[in-house]
Design a protein around this motif. Structure first.
Motif, PDB file in Angstrom:
ATOM      1  N   LYS A   1     -32.647 -53.544  -2.550  1.00 14.10           N
ATOM      2  CA  LYS A   1     -32.864 -54.983  -2.733  1.00 14.10           C
ATOM      3  C   LYS A   1     -32.066 -55.807  -1.712  1.00 14.10           C
ATOM      4  O   LYS A   1     -32.478 -56.893  -1.331  1.00 14.10           O
ATOM      5  CB  LYS A   1     -32.431 -55.404  -4.153  1.00 14.10           C
ATOM      6  CG  LYS A   1     -33.368 -54.891  -5.224  1.00 14.10           C
ATOM      7  CD  LYS A   1     -34.644 -55.695  -5.266  1.00 14.10           C
ATOM      8  CE  LYS A   1     -35.887 -54.957  -5.725  1.00 14.10           C
ATOM      9  NZ  LYS A   1     -35.802 -53.943  -6.705  1.00 14.10           N
ATOM     10  N   ALA A   2     -30.891 -55.292  -1.338  1.00 13.58           N
ATOM     11  CA  ALA A   2     -30.033 -56.093  -0.453  1.00 13.58           C
ATOM     12  C   ALA A   2     -29.238 -55.197   0.478  1.00 13.58           C
ATOM     13  O   ALA A   2     -29.086 -53.994   0.229  1.00 13.58           O
ATOM     14  CB  ALA A   2     -29.090 -56.953  -1.298  1.00 13.58           C
ATOM     15  N   VAL A   3     -28.746 -55.798   1.550  1.00  8.85           N
ATOM     16  CA  VAL A   3     -27.925 -55.098   2.532  1.00  8.85           C
ATOM     17  C   VAL A   3     -26.645 -55.900   2.723  1.00  8.85           C
ATOM     18  O   VAL A   3     -26.699 -57.126   2.865  1.00  8.85           O
ATOM     19  CB  VAL A   3     -28.688 -54.998   3.882  1.00  8.85           C
ATOM     20  CG1 VAL A   3     -27.780 -54.452   4.980  1.00  8.85           C
ATOM     21  CG2 VAL A   3     -29.933 -54.127   3.732  1.00  8.85           C
ATOM     22  N   ILE A   4     -25.509 -55.214   2.660  1.00  9.76           N
ATOM     23  CA  ILE A   4     -24.244 -55.896   2.971  1.00  9.76           C
ATOM     24  C   ILE A   4     -23.718 -55.369   4.302  1.00  9.76           C
ATOM     25  O   ILE A   4     -23.241 -54.238   4.410  1.00  9.76           O
ATOM     26  CB  ILE A   4     -23.174 -55.686   1.879  1.00  9.76           C
ATOM     27  CG1 ILE A   4     -23.717 -56.070   0.498  1.00  9.76           C
ATOM     28  CG2 ILE A   4     -21.920 -56.509   2.208  1.00  9.76           C
ATOM     29  CD1 ILE A   4     -22.703 -55.928  -0.634  1.00  9.76           C
ATOM     30  N   LEU A   5     -23.842 -56.202   5.321  1.00 15.27           N
ATOM     31  CA  LEU A   5     -23.309 -55.867   6.645  1.00 15.27           C
ATOM     32  C   LEU A   5     -21.863 -56.349   6.688  1.00 15.27           C
ATOM     33  O   LEU A   5     -21.573 -57.485   6.327  1.00 15.27           O
ATOM     34  CB  LEU A   5     -24.144 -56.577   7.715  1.00 15.27           C
ATOM     35  CG  LEU A   5     -23.584 -56.583   9.135  1.00 15.27           C
ATOM     36  CD1 LEU A   5     -23.517 -55.183   9.716  1.00 15.27           C
ATOM     37  CD2 LEU A   5     -24.432 -57.475  10.041  1.00 15.27           C
ATOM     38  N   VAL A   6     -20.965 -55.480   7.122  1.00 20.88           N
ATOM     39  CA  VAL A   6     -19.544 -55.845   7.182  1.00 20.88           C
ATOM     40  C   VAL A   6     -19.133 -56.007   8.646  1.00 20.88           C
ATOM     41  O   VAL A   6     -19.347 -55.100   9.450  1.00 20.88           O
ATOM     42  CB  VAL A   6     -18.670 -54.757   6.512  1.00 20.88           C
ATOM     43  CG1 VAL A   6     -17.240 -55.246   6.344  1.00 20.88           C
ATOM     44  CG2 VAL A   6     -19.254 -54.329   5.180  1.00 20.88           C
ATOM     45  N   HIS A   7     -18.554 -57.141   8.971  1.00 16.99           N
ATOM     46  CA  HIS A   7     -18.063 -57.351  10.345  1.00 16.99           C
ATOM     47  C   HIS A   7     -16.624 -56.846  10.392  1.00 16.99           C
ATOM     48  O   HIS A   7     -15.672 -57.615  10.236  1.00 16.99           O
ATOM     49  CB  HIS A   7     -18.129 -58.830  10.717  1.00 16.99           C
ATOM     50  CG  HIS A   7     -19.487 -59.438  10.547  1.00 16.99           C
ATOM     51  ND1 HIS A   7     -20.568 -59.042  11.304  1.00 16.99           N
ATOM     52  CD2 HIS A   7     -19.947 -60.408   9.714  1.00 16.99           C
ATOM     53  CE1 HIS A   7     -21.633 -59.757  10.947  1.00 16.99           C
ATOM     54  NE2 HIS A   7     -21.285 -60.573   9.982  1.00 16.99           N
TER      55      HIS A   7
END
Ligand SMILES: *Cc1c(COP(=O)(O)O)cnc(C)c1O
Length: 385
Positions: free
Chosen positions: A128-134
């Motif tokens: 459902k979602a993607v968490i991209l971490v910088h």
């Protein structure tokens, strides 16, 4: 690391005094007849929006809470999947678990952030979602990842806990996806002791998150708090007016903090770049990095270990890589169950991480420290070169 280096009585304390001089320490809202127009949390949110050029911001108790509340606004259901990357702080995955969804991690690439290629492979019907971490102030490959999310109708959240003030294509990190989250814990660019922020592209998500972070209160300033309506249950992740006072003063220093960090890491790298077997961490084109740490890649794992040893011997140490991967790398989390990865130990990510060294950067670094960092690494590279 750095906000904490610039905390002082003149700026932060005088903001707090404004609260004490005008009544008492109230909730973020309500009690209008008692507080003499002092709304620190609201003011902090507004300044934050102005600073990073976005419309809706909600302050919460921590960066971890920011992720949790962000996920709550999506209305996830049991068995939904949320994908993040193997190299992040454990909080990103904890927030997914707390939301009731199943966490999936994908490999990183040479930017040390999410590999778009592996992301595509990990997407299923349940995603459902993607968490991209910088991670550590360097933007992830937003261009490719945004495209993938759009194509697959996935919501993109940017965990910007470590990227406040960073930009890609001149646009602040945290404002590229649907939702961006930030942390103000002691080790982050600006600090409120503990604290976090969520920014939203859509008003609808903001309204939902705001109610959820306050037990479901659909705040109506025209009625007393106990007459607020509600449409769902929630929890309490409310920011305090005291934290906000510190945040207002800290935020004014953000550009200065990042300029100092960039200046110091440039000084160190300008020395190191003439050595052999060492390169700068890769970053996407048009990145503006915060340089919370200077991350370098050595030609081999052995060299990275030797460099670390020499730095530690000289009282310098490193940050996260290789120091604290056990809290930042999914391949080491024997205590967390990830779905979909079928016992993957993320060997491809591990191989990349092992060659990197992160050198902590402060706002205030003496010439002597900068020299010692250079000399320690030079000694190792000359010996093994
Ligand atoms: C610090 C951090 C968090 C958590 O923030 P807290 O304010 O400490 O809860 C989440 N994600 C990343 C990548 C972080 O570095």
């Amino acid at each position: 690391m750095p906000g904490y280096e610039l905390i002082n009585k003149k700026d932060e304390l005088s903001e707090i005094k404004k609260i004490f001089n005008n009544g008492s320490v109230f909730f973020r809202q309500g009690f209008d007849d008692k507080r003499n127009g002092i709304f620190k949390t609201k003011d902090f949110e507004n300044s934050f929006c102005k600073k990073i050029n976005t419309k809706y911001a909600l302050a919460v108790t921590s960066g971890t809470a920011a992720l949790r509340v962000a996920l709550a606004s999506l209305g996830l259901k049991k068995n939904d999947e949320v994908i993040t990357q193997s190299f992040t702080f454990v909080a990103t995955v904890e927030a997914i678990i707390e939301s009731g969804a199943n966490p999936v991690c994908c490999e990183i690439d040479e930017t040390l952030n999410m590999s778009p290629h592996d992301l595509e492979k990990k997407i299923t019907k349940k995603t459902k979602a993607v968490i991209l971490v910088h991670m550590l102030g360097t933007p992830g490959d937003l261009q490719k990842i945004k495209k993938i999310c759009k194509k697959k109708s996935l919501i993109l959240i940017e965990d910007t806990a470590w990227g406040l003030g960073g930009k890609l294509n001149n646009k602040y990190l945290g404002t590229h996806g649907s939702i961006g989250t930030f942390s103000f814990d002691y080790a982050k660019a600006i600090t409120t002791g503990e604290g976090g922020m969520i920014v939203f592209k859509n008003k609808k998500d903001y309204i939902k998150a705001k109610a959820w972070h306050d037990h479901g209160h659909e705040n109506n300033p025209k009625v007393p708090r106990w007459e607020d309506t509600r449409s769902s249950s929630g929890f309490n992740y409310r920011f305090t007016e005291l934290q906000a006072a510190v945040g207002i003063a800290q935020l004014k220093k953000l550009s200065k903090i990042i300029n100092l960090q960039r200046k110091n890491s440039t000084k160190i790298w300008n020395n190191l770049k003439n050595l052999k077997q060492i390169q700068l961490r890769k970053s996407p084109k048009n990145s503006y990095q915060t340089y919370d740490a200077l991350i370098v890649r050595l030609n081999t794992k052995k060299l990275a270990i030797e460099c670390r040893k020499e730095l530690v011997k000289n009282g310098l140490g490193t940050k996260i890589l290789p120091e604290a991967t056990s809290w930042h790398f999914a391949g080491d989390w024997e205590h967390i169950k990830l779905s979909n990865n079928k016992k993957s130990n993320f060997s491809s990510s591990r191989k990349i991480l092992e060659k990197h060294l992160s050198i902590p950067i402060n706002c205030f670094m003496t010439k002597n420290t900068i020299n010692k960092i250079y000399k320690s690494i030079k000694k190792v590279l000359n010996k093994h070169g």
